[in-house]
Design a protein around this motif. Structure first.
Motif, PDB file in Angstrom:
ATOM      1  N   LEU A 100       0.806  -1.220   0.000  1.00 23.10           N
ATOM      2  CA  LEU A 100       0.000   0.000   0.000  1.00 23.10           C
ATOM      3  C   LEU A 100       0.841   1.272   0.000  1.00 23.10           C
ATOM      4  CD1 LEU A 100      -2.803  -1.143   2.474  1.00 23.10           C
ATOM      5  CD2 LEU A 100      -2.946  -0.918  -0.013  1.00 23.10           C
ATOM      6  N   THR A 101       1.938   1.272   0.731  1.00 26.08           N
ATOM      7  CA  THR A 101       2.746   2.489   0.811  1.00 26.08           C
ATOM      8  C   THR A 101       3.429   2.809  -0.511  1.00 26.08           C
ATOM      9  OG1 THR A 101       4.569   1.170   1.723  1.00 26.08           O
ATOM     10  CG2 THR A 101       3.135   2.324   3.294  1.00 26.08           C
ATOM     11  N   SER A 112       8.174  17.205  -3.388  1.00 32.56           N
ATOM     12  CA  SER A 112       8.735  17.559  -2.089  1.00 32.56           C
ATOM     13  C   SER A 112       8.691  16.351  -1.163  1.00 32.56           C
ATOM     14  CB  SER A 112       7.935  18.712  -1.467  1.00 32.56           C
ATOM     15  OG  SER A 112       8.097  18.761  -0.068  1.00 32.56           O
ATOM     16  N   ALA A 113       9.840  16.002  -0.592  1.00 33.53           N
ATOM     17  CA  ALA A 113       9.886  14.865   0.333  1.00 33.53           C
ATOM     18  C   ALA A 113       9.071  15.151   1.581  1.00 33.53           C
ATOM     19  CB  ALA A 113      11.334  14.554   0.707  1.00 33.53           C
ATOM     20  N   GLU A 114       9.063  16.397   2.028  1.00 29.59           N
ATOM     21  CA  GLU A 114       8.286  16.754   3.216  1.00 29.59           C
ATOM     22  C   GLU A 114       6.795  16.557   2.961  1.00 29.59           C
ATOM     23  OE1 GLU A 114       6.956  20.829   5.486  1.00 29.59           O
ATOM     24  OE2 GLU A 114       9.095  20.605   5.040  1.00 29.59           O
ATOM     25  N   ALA A 115       6.303  17.128   1.860  1.00 29.90           N
ATOM     26  CA  ALA A 115       4.881  16.994   1.538  1.00 29.90           C
ATOM     27  C   ALA A 115       4.515  15.538   1.287  1.00 29.90           C
ATOM     28  CB  ALA A 115       4.541  17.842   0.313  1.00 29.90           C
ATOM     29  N   GLY A 116       5.387  14.813   0.585  1.00 29.05           N
ATOM     30  CA  GLY A 116       5.112  13.412   0.294  1.00 29.05           C
ATOM     31  C   GLY A 116       5.048  12.559   1.536  1.00 29.05           C
ATOM     32  N   SER A 117       5.894  12.853   2.501  1.00 29.08           N
ATOM     33  CA  SER A 117       5.928  12.074   3.744  1.00 29.08           C
ATOM     34  C   SER A 117       4.668  12.303   4.569  1.00 29.08           C
ATOM     35  CB  SER A 117       7.172  12.455   4.557  1.00 29.08           C
ATOM     36  OG  SER A 117       8.341  12.161   3.838  1.00 29.08           O
ATOM     37  N   VAL A 118       4.248  13.552   4.676  1.00 29.04           N
ATOM     38  CA  VAL A 118       3.031  13.862   5.428  1.00 29.04           C
ATOM     39  C   VAL A 118       1.810  13.278   4.720  1.00 29.04           C
ATOM     40  CG1 VAL A 118       1.527  15.708   6.266  1.00 29.04           C
ATOM     41  CG2 VAL A 118       4.015  15.931   6.466  1.00 29.04           C
ATOM     42  N   ALA A 119       1.755  13.425   3.405  1.00 29.88           N
ATOM     43  CA  ALA A 119       0.627  12.885   2.640  1.00 29.88           C
ATOM     44  C   ALA A 119       0.550  11.368   2.778  1.00 29.88           C
ATOM     45  CB  ALA A 119       0.754  13.275   1.167  1.00 29.88           C
ATOM     46  N   LEU A 120       1.714  10.705   2.780  1.00 27.53           N
ATOM     47  CA  LEU A 120       1.737   9.246   2.917  1.00 27.53           C
ATOM     48  C   LEU A 120       1.247   8.830   4.292  1.00 27.53           C
ATOM     49  CD1 LEU A 120       2.391   6.465   1.824  1.00 27.53           C
ATOM     50  CD2 LEU A 120       4.782   6.803   2.530  1.00 27.53           C
ATOM     51  N   TRP A 121       1.694   9.516   5.350  1.00 33.50           N
ATOM     52  CA  TRP A 121       1.232   9.160   6.690  1.00 33.50           C
ATOM     53  C   TRP A 121      -0.285   9.358   6.817  1.00 33.50           C
ATOM     54  CZ3 TRP A 121       2.686   6.471  10.746  1.00 33.50           C
ATOM     55  CH2 TRP A 121       1.880   6.539  11.887  1.00 33.50           C
ATOM     56  N   ARG A 122      -0.779  10.474   6.322  1.00 32.96           N
ATOM     57  CA  ARG A 122      -2.217  10.748   6.416  1.00 32.96           C
ATOM     58  C   ARG A 122      -3.026   9.709   5.646  1.00 32.96           C
ATOM     59  NH1 ARG A 122      -2.442  17.389   5.618  1.00 32.96           N
ATOM     60  NH2 ARG A 122      -1.388  17.921   7.588  1.00 32.96           N
ATOM     61  N   THR A 123      -2.521   9.297   4.491  1.00 36.31           N
ATOM     62  CA  THR A 123      -3.234   8.307   3.684  1.00 36.31           C
ATOM     63  C   THR A 123      -3.221   6.947   4.389  1.00 36.31           C
ATOM     64  OG1 THR A 123      -2.566   9.501   1.683  1.00 36.31           O
ATOM     65  CG2 THR A 123      -3.410   7.260   1.397  1.00 36.31           C
ATOM     66  N   TYR A 124      -2.093   6.606   4.990  1.00 35.72           N
ATOM     67  CA  TYR A 124      -2.036   5.367   5.777  1.00 35.72           C
ATOM     68  C   TYR A 124      -3.059   5.417   6.919  1.00 35.72           C
ATOM     69  CZ  TYR A 124      -0.653   2.308   9.566  1.00 35.72           C
ATOM     70  OH  TYR A 124      -0.694   1.394  10.591  1.00 35.72           O
ATOM     71  N   ASP A 125      -3.056   6.524   7.636  1.00 32.01           N
ATOM     72  CA  ASP A 125      -3.920   6.650   8.808  1.00 32.01           C
ATOM     73  C   ASP A 125      -5.393   6.573   8.435  1.00 32.01           C
ATOM     74  OD1 ASP A 125      -3.928   6.998  11.646  1.00 32.01           O
ATOM     75  OD2 ASP A 125      -4.703   9.022  11.355  1.00 32.01           O
ATOM     76  N   ALA A 327      -9.847   5.743  -3.965  1.00 25.47           N
ATOM     77  CA  ALA A 327     -10.097   6.833  -3.013  1.00 25.47           C
ATOM     78  C   ALA A 327      -8.817   7.191  -2.270  1.00 25.47           C
ATOM     79  CB  ALA A 327     -11.183   6.424  -2.019  1.00 25.47           C
ATOM     80  N   ALA A 328      -8.017   6.185  -1.936  1.00 29.57           N
ATOM     81  CA  ALA A 328      -6.755   6.433  -1.230  1.00 29.57           C
ATOM     82  C   ALA A 328      -5.800   7.236  -2.100  1.00 29.57           C
ATOM     83  CB  ALA A 328      -6.116   5.114  -0.821  1.00 29.57           C
ATOM     84  N   LEU A 329      -5.701   6.891  -3.373  1.00 24.20           N
ATOM     85  CA  LEU A 329      -4.832   7.620  -4.295  1.00 24.20           C
ATOM     86  C   LEU A 329      -5.310   9.064  -4.450  1.00 24.20           C
ATOM     87  CD1 LEU A 329      -2.544   7.853  -6.316  1.00 24.20           C
ATOM     88  CD2 LEU A 329      -4.014   6.788  -8.046  1.00 24.20           C
ATOM     89  N   ASP A 330      -6.604   9.248  -4.582  1.00 24.68           N
ATOM     90  CA  ASP A 330      -7.157  10.602  -4.695  1.00 24.68           C
ATOM     91  C   ASP A 330      -6.837  11.420  -3.440  1.00 24.68           C
ATOM     92  OD1 ASP A 330      -8.170  10.033  -7.173  1.00 24.68           O
ATOM     93  OD2 ASP A 330     -10.218   9.646  -6.476  1.00 24.68           O
ATOM     94  N   TYR A 331      -6.970  10.783  -2.281  1.00 21.60           N
ATOM     95  CA  TYR A 331      -6.692  11.469  -1.011  1.00 21.60           C
ATOM     96  C   TYR A 331      -5.213  11.818  -0.904  1.00 21.60           C
ATOM     97  CZ  TYR A 331      -6.674  12.312   4.054  1.00 21.60           C
ATOM     98  OH  TYR A 331      -6.527  12.879   5.304  1.00 21.60           O
ATOM     99  N   PHE A 332      -4.363  10.891  -1.325  1.00 21.59           N
ATOM    100  CA  PHE A 332      -2.923  11.146  -1.319  1.00 21.59           C
ATOM    101  C   PHE A 332      -2.604  12.352  -2.194  1.00 21.59           C
ATOM    102  CE2 PHE A 332       1.298  10.465  -3.217  1.00 21.59           C
ATOM    103  CZ  PHE A 332       2.077  10.404  -2.068  1.00 21.59           C
ATOM    104  N   ARG A 333      -3.196  12.401  -3.379  1.00 19.29           N
ATOM    105  CA  ARG A 333      -2.958  13.512  -4.303  1.00 19.29           C
ATOM    106  C   ARG A 333      -3.504  14.827  -3.764  1.00 19.29           C
ATOM    107  NH1 ARG A 333      -4.431  10.055  -9.813  1.00 19.29           N
ATOM    108  NH2 ARG A 333      -2.253   9.536 -10.363  1.00 19.29           N
ATOM    109  N   GLU A 334      -4.662  14.784  -3.147  1.00 19.31           N
ATOM    110  CA  GLU A 334      -5.235  15.997  -2.556  1.00 19.31           C
ATOM    111  C   GLU A 334      -4.291  16.580  -1.510  1.00 19.31           C
ATOM    112  OE1 GLU A 334      -8.996  14.954  -0.890  1.00 19.31           O
ATOM    113  OE2 GLU A 334      -9.865  14.373  -2.835  1.00 19.31           O
TER     114      GLU A 334
END
Length: 341
Positions: A100-101, A112-125, A327-334
């Motif tokens: 999934l990750t 951006s690694a910062e934005a990508g890291s936060v977006a990934l954590w939020r999508t996981y959560d 939905a997860a991909l859309d949320y990650f992109r948002e």
């Protein structure tokens, strides 16, 4: 004083000493780390998290960072088996376990690694947690490095220059990218890149620019070709042994998580992203030909065509995980879009 009174007093003293010893007892978390001291993980992330944990727990939990000499992919087992309490490594080093990750590995998604890291954590959560891919481990953070780039011993004037070249890959969607670029993939962990390039086993490697400094690739590369959104990204996990975590008091578990989760994910992403600048500086200093591509460069437009459909490939690859991947991909992109503004 009677013998009875002496016995009572002695017992009370012993009890107080025991309580004092119990109150001052500490838990030590042994952290396994495997990159050089100059890496962002060892220079910034671990020392900062150590300070955060020790302050948040008021010294009840200590953190000791130790060099891990085994293969990076074995850290998950080392933590799960209790050899170490905490560790980090690349998710795709264990193919099939953490599918999934890999949403963060889809080309063209992360600048951006910062934005990508936060977006990934939020999508996981929000979406990935019910799939229990980290069962047996306590997940502390997820993060990505900066956009993966081309670090080669030859110039890349067009994507055709890559055809037939031997390139080190780390696994995951970058393997599919390698196949589409028609390179010969050589699977190996990132720290092997220097040796493989120095010995001529590979002609280059897919890695973020910071590795020009951290892994000293500026010594064995002639060219560093930088795509605006990179070619891919890699997802990392920071994990803790679940028994170690469970044995902590509720107060200390909450304290550790207050400085982990999104906060730790952001710290790691920021540190790794900032290190890219130092990597580019090292490349320039050592005479590497650093090429910054514009979004209109033919190599970039050709890459956009090459990676078409890889987002759907990720969706299809996680069909067995029983989550709403679209939905997860859309949320990650948002989140990526919002955090990148």
């Amino acid at each position: 004083m009677t013998n009875m009174k002496k016995s009572i007093l002695l017992g009370a003293c012993v009890g107080l000493l025991g309580l004092s010893s119990f109150a001052s007892a500490t838990t030590t978390l042994h952290v396994a780390t495997w990159l050089p001291p100059t890496s962002a993980q060892n220079a910034v992330v671990w020392p900062t998290w150590k300070k955060w944990v020790e302050n948040a727990t008021q010294g009840r939990v200590k953190v000791v960072i130790e060099n891990y000499t085994g293969a990076p992919k074995t850290i998950f087992d080392a933590v799960e088996d209790g050899v170490y309490d905490v560790g980090f490594t690349v998710n795709t080093y264990l193919p099939g376990r953490f599918k999934l990750t890999s949403v963060a590995e889809i080309p063209g998604e992360i600048t951006s690694a910062e934005a990508g890291s936060v977006a990934l954590w939020r999508t996981y959560d929000k979406y990935f947690k019910p799939a229990k891919e980290f069962q047996g481990l306590e997940l502390l953070a997820l993060f990505v490095h900066g956009p993966g780039q081309l670090q080669t011993a030859f110039p890349v004037n067009s994507l055709d220059d890559l055809k037939g070249k031997k390139m080190r890959v780390g696994g995951g969607l970058v393997n599919e990218l390698a196949a589409r670029l028609e390179v010969t993939p050589i699977s190996a962990p990132a720290p092997k890149s220097y040796e493989l390039m120095q010995q001529g086993v590979v002609d280059g490697t897919f890695l973020p620019a910071e590795q020009q400094m951290t892994l000293r690739l500026s010594e064995v590369s002639t060219d560093l070709t930088l795509f605006p959104k990179g070619l891919y990204t890699t997802a990392f996990s920071i994990v803790m042994n679940e028994d170690t975590f469970a044995d902590l008091s509720k107060k200390d578990r909450e304290a550790i998580m207050s400085v982990s989760g999104e906060k730790l994910s952001k710290l790691a992403g920021t540190a790794w992203g900032e290190a890219d600048k130092e990597g580019i500086q090292a490349a320039v200093k050592d005479g590497v030909n650093v090429v910054h591509l514009s979004k209109d460069d033919p190599r970039v437009t050709d890459l956009n065509k090459v990676v078409e459909g890889m987002d759907q490939m990720w969706i299809d690859s996680v069909a067995d995980r029983k989550i709403d991947a679209k939905a997860a991909l859309d949320y990650f992109r948002e989140n990526m879009n919002a955090l990148s503004q």
